[in-house]
Write a protein that holds these residues in place. Structure first.
Motif, PDB file in Angstrom:
ATOM      1  N   THR A  38       0.828  -1.212   0.000  1.00  0.00           N
ATOM      2  CA  THR A  38       0.000   0.000   0.000  1.00  0.00           C
ATOM      3  C   THR A  38       0.854   1.250   0.000  1.00  0.00           C
ATOM      4  N   MET A  39       1.945   1.254   0.832  1.00  0.00           N
ATOM      5  CA  MET A  39       2.830   2.410   0.906  1.00  0.00           C
ATOM      6  C   MET A  39       3.516   2.649  -0.431  1.00  0.00           C
ATOM      7  N   VAL A  40       3.994   1.575  -1.050  1.00  0.00           N
ATOM      8  CA  VAL A  40       4.664   1.707  -2.352  1.00  0.00           C
ATOM      9  C   VAL A  40       3.694   2.264  -3.383  1.00  0.00           C
ATOM     10  N   SER A  41       2.444   1.745  -3.341  1.00  0.00           N
ATOM     11  CA  SER A  41       1.434   2.209  -4.282  1.00  0.00           C
ATOM     12  C   SER A  41       1.143   3.690  -4.099  1.00  0.00           C
ATOM     13  N   GLU A  42       1.036   4.113  -2.809  1.00  0.00           N
ATOM     14  CA  GLU A  42       0.764   5.524  -2.531  1.00  0.00           C
ATOM     15  C   GLU A  42       1.906   6.411  -3.002  1.00  0.00           C
ATOM     16  N   LYS A  43       3.149   5.966  -2.763  1.00  0.00           N
ATOM     17  CA  LYS A  43       4.309   6.744  -3.199  1.00  0.00           C
ATOM     18  C   LYS A  43       4.359   6.826  -4.720  1.00  0.00           C
ATOM     19  N   ALA A  44       4.087   5.719  -5.379  1.00  0.00           N
ATOM     20  CA  ALA A  44       4.136   5.695  -6.839  1.00  0.00           C
ATOM     21  C   ALA A  44       3.092   6.626  -7.434  1.00  0.00           C
ATOM     22  N   THR A  45       1.930   6.711  -6.749  1.00  0.00           N
ATOM     23  CA  THR A  45       0.880   7.603  -7.236  1.00  0.00           C
ATOM     24  C   THR A  45       1.312   9.058  -7.145  1.00  0.00           C
ATOM     25  N   GLY A  46       2.078   9.413  -6.099  1.00  0.00           N
ATOM     26  CA  GLY A  46       2.493  10.790  -5.887  1.00  0.00           C
ATOM     27  C   GLY A  46       3.711  11.197  -6.691  1.00  0.00           C
ATOM     28  N   TYR A  47       4.546  10.258  -7.088  1.00  0.00           N
ATOM     29  CA  TYR A  47       5.781  10.608  -7.799  1.00  0.00           C
ATOM     30  C   TYR A  47       6.068   9.544  -8.849  1.00  0.00           C
ATOM     31  N   LYS A  48       6.016   9.928 -10.087  1.00  0.00           N
ATOM     32  CA  LYS A  48       6.232   8.982 -11.177  1.00  0.00           C
ATOM     33  C   LYS A  48       7.452   9.383 -11.993  1.00  0.00           C
ATOM     34  N   ILE A  49       8.225   8.411 -12.355  1.00  0.00           N
ATOM     35  CA  ILE A  49       9.372   8.634 -13.241  1.00  0.00           C
ATOM     36  C   ILE A  49       8.998   8.070 -14.605  1.00  0.00           C
ATOM     37  N   SER A  50       9.054   8.901 -15.601  1.00  0.00           N
ATOM     38  CA  SER A  50       8.617   8.475 -16.924  1.00  0.00           C
ATOM     39  C   SER A  50       9.544   9.031 -17.993  1.00  0.00           C
ATOM     40  N   ALA A  51       9.365   8.550 -19.201  1.00  0.00           N
ATOM     41  CA  ALA A  51      10.122   9.073 -20.336  1.00  0.00           C
ATOM     42  C   ALA A  51       9.702  10.520 -20.603  1.00  0.00           C
ATOM     43  N   ILE A  52      10.586  11.273 -21.251  1.00  0.00           N
ATOM     44  CA  ILE A  52      10.327  12.688 -21.529  1.00  0.00           C
ATOM     45  C   ILE A  52       9.750  12.840 -22.931  1.00  0.00           C
ATOM     46  N   ASP A  53       8.673  13.607 -23.027  1.00  0.00           N
ATOM     47  CA  ASP A  53       8.064  13.902 -24.326  1.00  0.00           C
ATOM     48  C   ASP A  53       8.787  15.100 -24.938  1.00  0.00           C
ATOM     49  N   ILE A  54       9.628  14.844 -25.905  1.00  0.00           N
ATOM     50  CA  ILE A  54      10.459  15.891 -26.496  1.00  0.00           C
ATOM     51  C   ILE A  54       9.702  16.592 -27.631  1.00  0.00           C
ATOM     52  N   PRO A  55       9.675  17.919 -27.646  1.00  0.00           N
ATOM     53  CA  PRO A  55       8.917  18.642 -28.683  1.00  0.00           C
ATOM     54  C   PRO A  55       9.495  18.421 -30.082  1.00  0.00           C
ATOM     55  N   ASP A  56       8.604  18.349 -31.053  1.00  0.00           N
ATOM     56  CA  ASP A  56       9.023  18.095 -32.436  1.00  0.00           C
ATOM     57  C   ASP A  56       9.750  19.282 -33.063  1.00  0.00           C
ATOM     58  N   ASP A  57       9.464  20.482 -32.540  1.00  0.00           N
ATOM     59  CA  ASP A  57      10.023  21.685 -33.158  1.00  0.00           C
ATOM     60  C   ASP A  57      11.281  22.182 -32.439  1.00  0.00           C
ATOM     61  N   LEU A  58      11.987  21.293 -31.772  1.00  0.00           N
ATOM     62  CA  LEU A  58      13.188  21.672 -31.036  1.00  0.00           C
ATOM     63  C   LEU A  58      14.215  22.281 -31.991  1.00  0.00           C
ATOM     64  N   ASN A  59      14.767  23.428 -31.577  1.00  0.00           N
ATOM     65  CA  ASN A  59      15.737  24.103 -32.438  1.00  0.00           C
ATOM     66  C   ASN A  59      16.698  24.928 -31.592  1.00  0.00           C
ATOM     67  N   PHE A  60      17.825  25.262 -32.171  1.00  0.00           N
ATOM     68  CA  PHE A  60      18.755  26.183 -31.531  1.00  0.00           C
ATOM     69  C   PHE A  60      18.915  27.403 -32.418  1.00  0.00           C
ATOM     70  N   ALA A  61      18.558  28.549 -31.918  1.00  0.00           N
ATOM     71  CA  ALA A  61      18.636  29.812 -32.661  1.00  0.00           C
ATOM     72  C   ALA A  61      17.931  29.711 -34.006  1.00  0.00           C
TER      73      ALA A  61
END
Length: 315
Positions: A38-61
């Motif tokens: 139950t504790m693990v489940s509660e912690k997981a609900t409050g803090y999730k580690i996931s992959a990052i959704d990177i924007p398609d229009d990423l650019n430099f200058a």
């Protein structure tokens, strides 16, 4: 016979007691396992580690990142993961950016340098007046010879690499020359890390003309990708899970300028004239490297003094 009956009876009692003890222990273990789950489940609900959704229009200058190359995508993803999940560092960068970007941005604009280059300063120094093992110093990590070449005063007494406005001007001059030489802002950024000679050597040896086509060493190979990640995270903090209020940000203390064209024998005494101490004077003028100013040439220096009331009055 009586002895045998008594022995068998005792063994029976022991078996019953053992069974009861095991049952109680087993029940206790199951209850504890359920609680832990139950504790693990509660912690997981409050803090999730996931992959990052990177924007398609990423650019430099304004120069697009070639996401059609899967190797480029992996390198971008690495920097997003590292810089997003290093939360304490990202929060510090956001706080400092709020304090120092208003100084850097107008200087970049005045010199025709894209605004994205303020994130290069973040990548270089974390917006701190640090010194690298190689001797590069200040927000823009300028080497001693480069600083002197571009007109900065660099000695034991005064080191203008630590003067944020003057160092930003030097960085702008360097970047403009690099853009003229290499043709793109992305290569200009890479050359800031590896040097113009280094980047030109790699381009010639590998017969390519773009940063994303180069095989580079670890530091320069990650450099632009790190800047891209820092730019995106600092520009859209809530998108990446950061909840930071405006009152949590660092801000500049208002100052006024004092002109000095004579030697100063003791900056501690000088500071007391303005009801501050030496530490506060240095905080606002980190380019003053010693507790005195030689100034035998009677050069005019501008020293920043904080407005009264922002620090506790020095006794």
């Amino acid at each position: 016979m009586k002895f045998l009956k008594n022995t068998l009876m005792l063994l029976g009692v022991l078996c019953v007691v053992s069974t009861l003890i095991f049952a109680v222990q087993n029940s206790t273990d199951e209850n504890q396992i359920a609680k832990d789950a139950t504790m693990v489940s509660e912690k997981a609900t409050g803090y999730k580690i996931s992959a990052i959704d990177i924007p398609d229009d990423l650019n430099f200058a304004g120069e697009a990142v070639p996401f059609e190359d899967p190797e480029i995508m992996e390198r971008v993803d690495r920097e997003f993961l590292v810089n997003t999940y290093w939360q304490s560092n990202a929060l510090l960068l956001m706080k400092r950016a709020n304090k120092y970007f208003p100084i850097i941005e107008p200087i970049l604009a005045k010199n025709g340098i894209p605004d994205d280059f303020k994130y290069l300063a973040v990548a270089e120094s974390g917006l701190e007046n640090v010194k690298s093992p190689a001797g590069a110093s200040g927000f823009w990590q300028i080497m001693k010879t480069t600083g002197r070449e571009y007109g900065l005063e660099v000695n034991d007494n005064v080191d203008e690499r630590y003067h944020i406005e003057k160092a930003t001007e030097v960085a702008c001059d360097y970047l403009k020359k690099s853009k003229e030489k290499f043709g793109t802002w992305t290569l200009a950024a890479a050359s800031y890390n590896a040097g113009s000679y280094g980047i030109q050597k790699y381009l010639n040896a590998q017969d390519v003309n773009a940063y994303y086509d180069l095989l580079l060493g670890q530091e320069t190979g990650r450099y632009v990708f790190r800047i891209l990640a820092i730019k995106e995270i600092l520009s859209h903090p809530t998108k990446y899970g950061f909840d930071i209020a405006k009152e949590d940000m660092y801000t500049q203390v208002p100052t006024f300028n004092v002109e000095v064209d004579v030697p100063v024998t003791n900056f501690a005494d000088f500071a007391k004239q303005y009801e501050i101490n030496y530490k506060i004077l240095k905080r606002h003028n980190p380019w003053l490297r010693e507790p005195h100013l030689n100034n035998n040439s009677r050069k005019k220096y501008i020293i920043e003094i904080p407005n009264k009331g922002y620090y506790k009055e020095s006794k």
